[in-house]
Structure formats: structure tokens, C-alpha cells
Design a protein around this motif. Structure first.
Motif, mmCIF file in Angstrom:
data_model
loop_
_atom_site.group_PDB
_atom_site.id
_atom_site.type_symbol
_atom_site.label_atom_id
_atom_site.label_comp_id
_atom_site.label_asym_id
_atom_site.label_seq_id
_atom_site.Cartn_x
_atom_site.Cartn_y
_atom_site.Cartn_z
ATOM 1 N N ILE A 111 -10.066 -24.055 -11.186
ATOM 2 C CA ILE A 111 -9.988 -23.771 -9.744
ATOM 3 C C ILE A 111 -8.553 -23.410 -9.356
ATOM 4 O O ILE A 111 -8.323 -22.480 -8.579
ATOM 5 N N LEU A 112 -7.583 -24.118 -9.918
ATOM 6 C CA LEU A 112 -6.176 -23.817 -9.631
ATOM 7 C C LEU A 112 -5.803 -22.412 -10.110
ATOM 8 O O LEU A 112 -5.029 -21.707 -9.458
ATOM 9 N N GLN A 113 -6.346 -22.003 -11.246
ATOM 10 C CA GLN A 113 -6.083 -20.642 -11.749
ATOM 11 C C GLN A 113 -6.634 -19.591 -10.786
ATOM 12 O O GLN A 113 -6.001 -18.552 -10.550
ATOM 13 N N ILE A 114 -7.823 -19.853 -10.231
ATOM 14 C CA ILE A 114 -8.409 -18.929 -9.255
ATOM 15 C C ILE A 114 -7.556 -18.870 -7.998
ATOM 16 O O ILE A 114 -7.292 -17.789 -7.447
ATOM 17 N N PHE A 115 -7.127 -20.035 -7.523
ATOM 18 C CA PHE A 115 -6.251 -20.086 -6.343
ATOM 19 C C PHE A 115 -5.000 -19.242 -6.563
ATOM 20 O O PHE A 115 -4.588 -18.466 -5.707
ATOM 21 N N THR A 116 -4.393 -19.413 -7.744
ATOM 22 C CA THR A 116 -3.163 -18.680 -8.064
ATOM 23 C C THR A 116 -3.413 -17.175 -8.065
ATOM 24 O O THR A 116 -2.610 -16.387 -7.561
ATOM 25 N N LYS A 117 -4.544 -16.766 -8.597
ATOM 26 C CA LYS A 117 -4.900 -15.353 -8.683
ATOM 27 C C LYS A 117 -5.062 -14.716 -7.305
ATOM 28 O O LYS A 117 -4.693 -13.557 -7.087
ATOM 29 N N HIS A 118 -5.599 -15.477 -6.341
ATOM 30 C CA HIS A 118 -5.916 -14.924 -5.028
ATOM 31 C C HIS A 118 -4.882 -15.231 -3.946
ATOM 32 O O HIS A 118 -5.040 -14.800 -2.806
ATOM 33 N N ALA A 119 -3.846 -15.978 -4.287
ATOM 34 C CA ALA A 119 -2.829 -16.333 -3.284
ATOM 35 C C ALA A 119 -1.956 -15.127 -2.958
ATOM 36 O O ALA A 119 -1.345 -14.543 -3.844
ATOM 37 N N LEU A 120 -1.899 -14.783 -1.687
ATOM 38 C CA LEU A 120 -1.090 -13.641 -1.260
ATOM 39 C C LEU A 120 0.036 -14.050 -0.315
ATOM 40 O O LEU A 120 1.101 -13.450 -0.325
ATOM 41 N N THR A 121 -0.198 -15.070 0.499
ATOM 42 C CA THR A 121 0.803 -15.466 1.487
ATOM 43 C C THR A 121 1.736 -16.533 0.922
ATOM 44 O O THR A 121 1.406 -17.239 -0.041
ATOM 45 N N LYS A 122 2.881 -16.670 1.549
ATOM 46 C CA LYS A 122 3.858 -17.689 1.148
ATOM 47 C C LYS A 122 3.240 -19.075 1.255
ATOM 48 O O LYS A 122 3.408 -19.922 0.371
ATOM 49 N N GLU A 123 2.496 -19.315 2.339
ATOM 50 C CA GLU A 123 1.877 -20.621 2.551
ATOM 51 C C GLU A 123 0.880 -20.938 1.450
ATOM 52 O O GLU A 123 0.886 -22.036 0.888
#
Length: 416
Positions: free
Chosen positions: A95-107
Motif C-alpha cells: 500500500i505504501l508503494q502505491i501511495f508513493t507512486k500516486h503522490a503528486l503534492t508536497k502534502e
């Protein structure tokens, strides 16, 4: 090159489907699936027979990594990796890998880094315990003192990330105060990942946010005005999923707390799912909302994807939600079915009212700015009269009260 993986999960169709979707979204090619009813056996998570089967699959199918659809301890991951000679990725890491892949904003990036550090901290403590017990000397190449240093580094990083996120929360607090001061109601979309929240958001706002079959494509909060009325905002938020650990919810606090301050929560449910799966995802989502301190009375259940199911299925699901004693509505974000009813329910929840005001021409110069403000945050029809204007206004109670206060002040200060 896409890495080939074998997926270990539970033998339930919907759980297998979700696990494959997670792995695919993370960018892996699921070559084989191995299932077992109990995945928490002490040494490997798996039984002896299943472990032997897994060894054969890894060798014969040229597997690069093994995905374990459960949270496993560092010792279990170590034991599996030692036997298979392959990296083990558990559900939380995936799940963390997916989050990292889709994170675009600084927050979003800060929140993911925080979640990663907390993930590592939990496992670092396990490493320390193994070192002290002498079970795994030099576990993962860390000596006793090196592990202590490692833990302290993680704690310092967590403190640093928390400080940065606190600043972002403070900025959000200022924005909320400004919104509340103007009396603008906020509606927030929530629900299990993949329920169609972003599609519904696009329909209600006229936006064109990207929609994907992949999981967790929305990691930031996007807020826009609802097309039906100038005086209501709606926000799209990160989706929920089963077995999401408390530290991940805490890491996304600055995003999820927007739900806590919303006037209305739209809990979106994919009505096309099998009924048992639909109920499970609903309960998972409702439990997370309750953990966040959401008032149940502020929730409207939105049964989305009506266009994909029969009338009989709708009746079956409606019967279940009548028993839940929560407001619900059947919609289709694809065809627009039920959306007008949904908007009426939202207006009822936020307490919108229809009022008429007769404004004498003599005081219009004193309240011209207030009239412009009211026009921005309401539905307003203006009719010219002989001595003034007739305003027919539909808006939230807070907005109407604020305008009435300015109107009364102007009337008191008008020169005779």
C-alpha cells in the motif's frame, strides 16, 4: 521491465480480486496466486505444505518478488526471504508503494514519508528484540549499537515530518476558518477505494479529474463548488481499504480531518459489488469515519453505479440500508440518475432556506458589497420594484443570517 510476483492471500474471491488490484496498481505482474485460510503461522505465515508449493512456484515461474497479502513480522519476512532468496513485500509495504507512486503534492509526499517511517519503526523494534535475544545476530546486517542509532534516526525523522505536517494543518485550519466565517457549507466525499468518488465529484462540479480503475489514485483533497448552487463546496478525499493500520490513518490526518469538519459526508458505495462484499466495504468505511469522530447523522449513503445493476439488486441493497437507519440515495455518476435527489438531500442536511427581501433603493449603496457577496454564495433572483428590489434567495442559514445582519445595520444607519 515489469517484475513478476507470486501473490499469497486468502481463498475468498473478492479478497483475491482486491489483492491482485493492489499488486497491479503498484506496477507488478501477478504470475500466480497462492491461497491459504490462515496466514499468521508463527515461522513463515504459511504452513509447511504451502511453503513447499511456494518454493516450487518461485523456481519454476522465474518469480522476482513475493507479495504477502497480510501484515507479517520482521522475523517471518526474514525466514521467508531466507528460504526463497526473494524479497518479501507485505500488505502494508505494498500500500505504501502505491501511495508513493500516486503522490503528486508536497502534502501527500510528506504523509507517505511519515507512514513509511512509522512502518520502519515498528519493524526496527522487532530487530532490536531479536538482537537482544540473540535469535538473529546481525539481523539484516545491523549490529546492536547500529540498530539503536537506526531507531533514533527514524524517530528524529518522524518528529521532523510531523512538524512540517502540523504547519500544513494550521494552513488548512486558517482556510476552514475563512470558509466558516463566510458561512459556506462543505460536503466531503468518502468511501472505499474504487467506489466512484472521483467520478461523482466530476459530475457534481463539472471538473475533469482523472478517473482510473486503479486503487488509490486520489491522495490529495480537491475542493470545488457544486454546480447546482454557488453556496456549497465539495471535496474529494483519499479512499479507504480493509486492514489499513492506525499509523497510516494518522499519517494522513491532515487530509482525512477535512472529513471531520464537513457539514455533510457522502459515503459512496459501489452498488454493483456482490452484496456481501458491498456490506463489508460499507462497514470498513463506516468504522474509519467513526474512528475519525464523524457524526453519523451527517452521513448520506450514496449507492453509486446504479447503471450497472438490475432493479432487483437495487431493492435488495435498499432493504439492507433501510435497516441501517441512515439516509441513502441511489445514483449513477455515469448517467446522472438520482443526482437531483442527492442534491436535495444535501440541501436539507445543510439547512438551506428560501427567503425574500425587499431592498429600498436608498440603502443599496450601503450594502452593494454585501449584495455581491450574497450573489456569490447563493441562488438569487432579482426583480425591480417601484421603490426598490425584490430579492428571492436560496442559501444556507448561516449565509442568510450574516446578510440579514448587514441589511439591518444599513437600515439603521440610513439618513432620513
Amino acid at each position: 521491465m515489469v517484475e513478476r510476483v507470486v501473490l499469497i492471500t486468502y481463498p475468498e474471491q473478492q479478497i483475491v480480486k482486491e489483492a491482485i488490484a493492489l499488486a497491479t496498481t503498484a506496477g507488478y505482474n501477478v504470475v500466480d496466486v497462492l491461497t491459504q485460510r490462515y496466514l499468521k503461522r508463527a515461522k513463515y505465515g504459511l504452513g509447511k505444505g504451502k511453503l513447499e508449493e511456494l518454493v516450487s512456484i518461485v523456481k519454476e515461474k522465474q518469480i522476482d518478488k513475493v507479495i504477502f497479502d497480510e501484515t507479517i513480522r520482521s522475523t517471518q519476512a526474514y525466514n521467508l526471504a531466507k528460504v526463497l532468496q526473494k524479497e518479501i513485500i507485505d500488505r502494508e509495504r505494498l500500500i505504501l508503494q502505491i501511495f508513493t507512486k500516486h503522490a503528486l503534492t508536497k502534502e501527500a509526499k510528506l504523509q507517505i514519508k511519515l507512514a513509511e517511517q512509522r512502518y520502519e519503526l515498528i519493524r526496527a523494534k522487532d530487530k532490536v528484540r531479536l538482537e537482544k535475544m540473540g535469535e538473529q545476530p546481525g539481523f539484516f546486517g545491523l549490529g546492536e549499537y547500529e540498530v539503536d542509532v537506526y531507531i533514533n534516526q527514524i524517530k528524529r525523522q518522524i518528529e521532523f515530518l510531523n512538524k512540517k505536517l502540523i504547519k500544513i494543518r494550521q494552513q488548512r485550519k486558517i482556510q476552514r476558518s475563512q470558509r466558516e466565517e463566510k458561512g459556506i457549507p462543505l460536503v466531503s466525499l468518502s468511501g472505499y477505494t474504487g467506489a466512484g468518488k472521483t467520478s461523482l465529484f466530476n459530475l457534481l462540479t463539472g471538473e475533469n479529474l482523472p478517473v482510473s480503475d486503479q486503487i488509490f489514485t486520489t491522495l490529495r483533497t480537491t475542493t470545488r463548488r457544486i454546480l447546482d448552487g454557488k453556496n456549497t463546496l465539495i471535496s474529494d478525499t483519499v479512499g479507504f481499504i480493509r486492514k489499513i493500520p492506525p499509523y497510516m490513518i494518522e499519517a494522513f490526518k491532515s487530509t482525512l480531518e477535512e472529513l471531520k469538519f464537513a457539514d455533510v459526508i457522502l459515503l459512496v458505495i459501489d452498488v454493483s459489488e456482490p452484496t456481501g462484499e458491498l456490506k463489508r466495504k460499507y462497514i470498513t468505511s463506516l468504522n474509519i469515519l467513526q474512528e475519525l469522530g464523524i457524526e453519523i447523522s451527517n452521513i448520506i449513503i450514496v449507492l453509486n453505479k446504479q447503471d450497472l445493476v438490475s432493479d432487483n439488486k437495487i431493492e435488495e441493497v435498499e432493504e439492507y440500508f433501510r435497516g441501517e437507519k441512515l439516509d441513502y440515495v441511489v445514483v449513477s455518476s455515469k448517467t446522472g440518475y438520482g443526482v437531483n435527489k442527492l442534491l436535495q438531500m444535501v440541501k436539507s442536511k445543510i439547512g438551506e432556506e428560501r427567503k425574500e427581501y425587499i431592498i429600498d433603493y436608498s440603502i443599496i449603496p450601503l450594502i452593494s458589497n454585501n449584495l455581491e457577496w450574497l450573489k456569490q454564495f447563493s441562488e438569487m433572483k432579482t426583480t425591480k420594484l417601484e421603490n426598490g428590489l425584490l430579492l428571492e434567495v436560496i442559501a444556507g442559514k448561516t449565509i442568510l443570517k450574516r446578510f440579514e445582519a448587514h441589511l439591518e445595520h444599513a437600515r439603521r444607519n440610513i439618513r432620513p
